[in-house]
Design a protein around this motif. Structure first.
Motif, PDB file in Angstrom:
ATOM      1  N   LEU A  24       0.841  -1.193   0.000  1.00 55.89           N
ATOM      2  CA  LEU A  24       0.000   0.000   0.000  1.00 55.89           C
ATOM      3  C   LEU A  24       0.877   1.243   0.000  1.00 55.89           C
ATOM      4  O   LEU A  24       1.853   1.315   0.737  1.00 55.89           O
ATOM      5  CB  LEU A  24      -0.910   0.005   1.235  1.00 55.89           C
ATOM      6  CG  LEU A  24      -1.853  -1.191   1.357  1.00 55.89           C
ATOM      7  CD1 LEU A  24      -2.525  -1.207   2.722  1.00 55.89           C
ATOM      8  CD2 LEU A  24      -2.893  -1.179   0.246  1.00 55.89           C
ATOM      9  N   GLU A  25       0.502   2.201  -0.806  1.00 52.81           N
ATOM     10  CA  GLU A  25       1.198   3.479  -0.863  1.00 52.81           C
ATOM     11  C   GLU A  25       0.609   4.421   0.173  1.00 52.81           C
ATOM     12  O   GLU A  25      -0.557   4.290   0.558  1.00 52.81           O
ATOM     13  CB  GLU A  25       1.043   4.109  -2.261  1.00 52.81           C
ATOM     14  CG  GLU A  25       1.590   3.265  -3.389  1.00 52.81           C
ATOM     15  CD  GLU A  25       3.097   3.234  -3.420  1.00 52.81           C
ATOM     16  OE1 GLU A  25       3.730   4.207  -2.939  1.00 52.81           O
ATOM     17  OE2 GLU A  25       3.648   2.239  -3.924  1.00 52.81           O
ATOM     18  N   ASN A  45      -5.380   4.282  -1.926  1.00 51.09           N
ATOM     19  CA  ASN A  45      -5.149   3.131  -2.797  1.00 51.09           C
ATOM     20  C   ASN A  45      -6.514   2.604  -3.227  1.00 51.09           C
ATOM     21  O   ASN A  45      -7.337   2.257  -2.377  1.00 51.09           O
ATOM     22  CB  ASN A  45      -4.419   2.022  -2.032  1.00 51.09           C
ATOM     23  CG  ASN A  45      -3.056   2.446  -1.532  1.00 51.09           C
ATOM     24  OD1 ASN A  45      -2.066   2.223  -2.193  1.00 51.09           O
ATOM     25  ND2 ASN A  45      -3.013   3.061  -0.354  1.00 51.09           N
ATOM     26  N   CYS A  80      -7.076   0.935 -11.389  1.00 52.62           N
ATOM     27  CA  CYS A  80      -6.907   0.882  -9.926  1.00 52.62           C
ATOM     28  C   CYS A  80      -5.419   0.924  -9.584  1.00 52.62           C
ATOM     29  O   CYS A  80      -4.584   0.399 -10.322  1.00 52.62           O
ATOM     30  CB  CYS A  80      -7.522  -0.391  -9.359  1.00 52.62           C
ATOM     31  SG  CYS A  80      -9.324  -0.408  -9.413  1.00 52.62           S
ATOM     32  N   SER A  81      -5.099   1.526  -8.456  1.00 54.80           N
ATOM     33  CA  SER A  81      -3.703   1.571  -8.041  1.00 54.80           C
ATOM     34  C   SER A  81      -3.195   0.183  -7.670  1.00 54.80           C
ATOM     35  O   SER A  81      -2.019  -0.108  -7.813  1.00 54.80           O
ATOM     36  CB  SER A  81      -3.502   2.557  -6.891  1.00 54.80           C
ATOM     37  OG  SER A  81      -4.402   2.318  -5.844  1.00 54.80           O
ATOM     38  N   ILE A  82      -4.092  -0.686  -7.197  1.00 51.67           N
ATOM     39  CA  ILE A  82      -3.757  -2.089  -6.968  1.00 51.67           C
ATOM     40  C   ILE A  82      -4.802  -2.914  -7.708  1.00 51.67           C
ATOM     41  O   ILE A  82      -5.968  -2.939  -7.344  1.00 51.67           O
ATOM     42  CB  ILE A  82      -3.735  -2.446  -5.463  1.00 51.67           C
ATOM     43  CG1 ILE A  82      -2.700  -1.591  -4.739  1.00 51.67           C
ATOM     44  CG2 ILE A  82      -3.439  -3.936  -5.280  1.00 51.67           C
ATOM     45  CD1 ILE A  82      -2.669  -1.796  -3.241  1.00 51.67           C
ATOM     46  N   HIS A  93     -11.452   1.515  -1.346  1.00 51.23           N
ATOM     47  CA  HIS A  93     -10.348   2.452  -1.156  1.00 51.23           C
ATOM     48  C   HIS A  93      -9.710   2.101   0.173  1.00 51.23           C
ATOM     49  O   HIS A  93     -10.419   1.884   1.165  1.00 51.23           O
ATOM     50  CB  HIS A  93     -10.835   3.902  -1.070  1.00 51.23           C
ATOM     51  CG  HIS A  93     -11.101   4.540  -2.377  1.00 51.23           C
ATOM     52  ND1 HIS A  93     -11.886   5.661  -2.500  1.00 51.23           N
ATOM     53  CD2 HIS A  93     -10.700   4.247  -3.630  1.00 51.23           C
ATOM     54  CE1 HIS A  93     -11.959   6.017  -3.763  1.00 51.23           C
ATOM     55  NE2 HIS A  93     -11.254   5.167  -4.468  1.00 51.23           N
ATOM     56  N   ASN A 143       2.861  -4.573  -7.084  1.00 48.64           N
ATOM     57  CA  ASN A 143       1.572  -4.175  -6.520  1.00 48.64           C
ATOM     58  C   ASN A 143       0.397  -4.969  -7.056  1.00 48.64           C
ATOM     59  O   ASN A 143      -0.695  -4.458  -7.176  1.00 48.64           O
ATOM     60  CB  ASN A 143       1.333  -2.688  -6.734  1.00 48.64           C
ATOM     61  CG  ASN A 143       1.291  -1.975  -5.417  1.00 48.64           C
ATOM     62  OD1 ASN A 143       1.497  -2.572  -4.368  1.00 48.64           O
ATOM     63  ND2 ASN A 143       1.043  -0.691  -5.455  1.00 48.64           N
ATOM     64  N   THR A 163      -0.466   2.433 -10.895  1.00 48.48           N
ATOM     65  CA  THR A 163       0.157   2.412  -9.583  1.00 48.48           C
ATOM     66  C   THR A 163       0.324   3.790  -8.995  1.00 48.48           C
ATOM     67  O   THR A 163       0.880   3.950  -7.932  1.00 48.48           O
ATOM     68  CB  THR A 163       1.546   1.741  -9.653  1.00 48.48           C
ATOM     69  OG1 THR A 163       2.340   2.453 -10.599  1.00 48.48           O
ATOM     70  CG2 THR A 163       1.431   0.286 -10.049  1.00 48.48           C
ATOM     71  N   PRO A 188      -0.830   6.662  -6.857  1.00 51.56           N
ATOM     72  CA  PRO A 188      -1.888   6.933  -5.894  1.00 51.56           C
ATOM     73  C   PRO A 188      -2.557   8.287  -6.106  1.00 51.56           C
ATOM     74  O   PRO A 188      -3.604   8.550  -5.553  1.00 51.56           O
ATOM     75  CB  PRO A 188      -1.179   6.872  -4.542  1.00 51.56           C
ATOM     76  CG  PRO A 188       0.243   7.127  -4.840  1.00 51.56           C
ATOM     77  CD  PRO A 188       0.464   6.613  -6.246  1.00 51.56           C
TER      78      PRO A 188
END
Length: 140
Positions: A16-17, A21, A29-31, A44, A123, A134, A136
């Motif tokens: 997780l950033e 996230n 999506c970031s992940i 989220h 990720n 990726t 955020p």
């Protein structure tokens, strides 16, 4: 500290950033995760000042914390290291290892040694490489 989600059945990690996230099947999506019953934009997870918060994004099948029988809602709720997050379907505690294609994770943390963190860039909890989504800072 660095927080990550560890997939209970397989041990795969999704780091997780700091900040927001977004987790789901959507490539934006970031992940990005592909597990049964997950929505395109499922949850989220906000990492802020050493704390972690989660909210459901009106996912079709819900998000559950610690095997409680109710879905979390669309308001941020604090979660803690060792909490179990279930994305998409409620699974009984005694059978979590039987379902490797389900999104069942434990929130974990580790000391961040600048170059010792393994897997912090992919990720993707399913082990596939990720070169997109990726950031955020990107929002819906």
């Amino acid at each position: 500290m660095v927080f990550y989600l560890e997939h209970v059945p397989t041990g795969d990690r999704a780091f997780l950033e700091e900040g927001e996230n977004t987790i789901g099947r959507d490539p934006d999506c970031s992940i990005n995760m592909h597990y049964y019953y997950m929505s395109r934009k499922h949850v989220h997870i906000l990492v802020e000042n050493g704390k972690v918060f989660i909210k459901d994004l009106e996912s079709r099948n819900g998000t559950f914390v610690n095997y409680l029988g109710f879905r979390i809602n669309e308001e941020y709720r604090e979660i803690f290291v060792d909490d179990v997050l279930i994305f998409g379907i409620m699974v009984a505690y005694h059978s979590v290892h039987k379902y490797p294609k389900f999104g069942i994770f434990t929130l974990m943390e580790e000391e961040h040694d600048s170059e010792d963190s393994v897997g912090s860039s992919p990720n993707r909890a399913d082990g596939s490489p990720s070169s997109e989504g990726t950031n955020p800072e990107s929002k819906e």
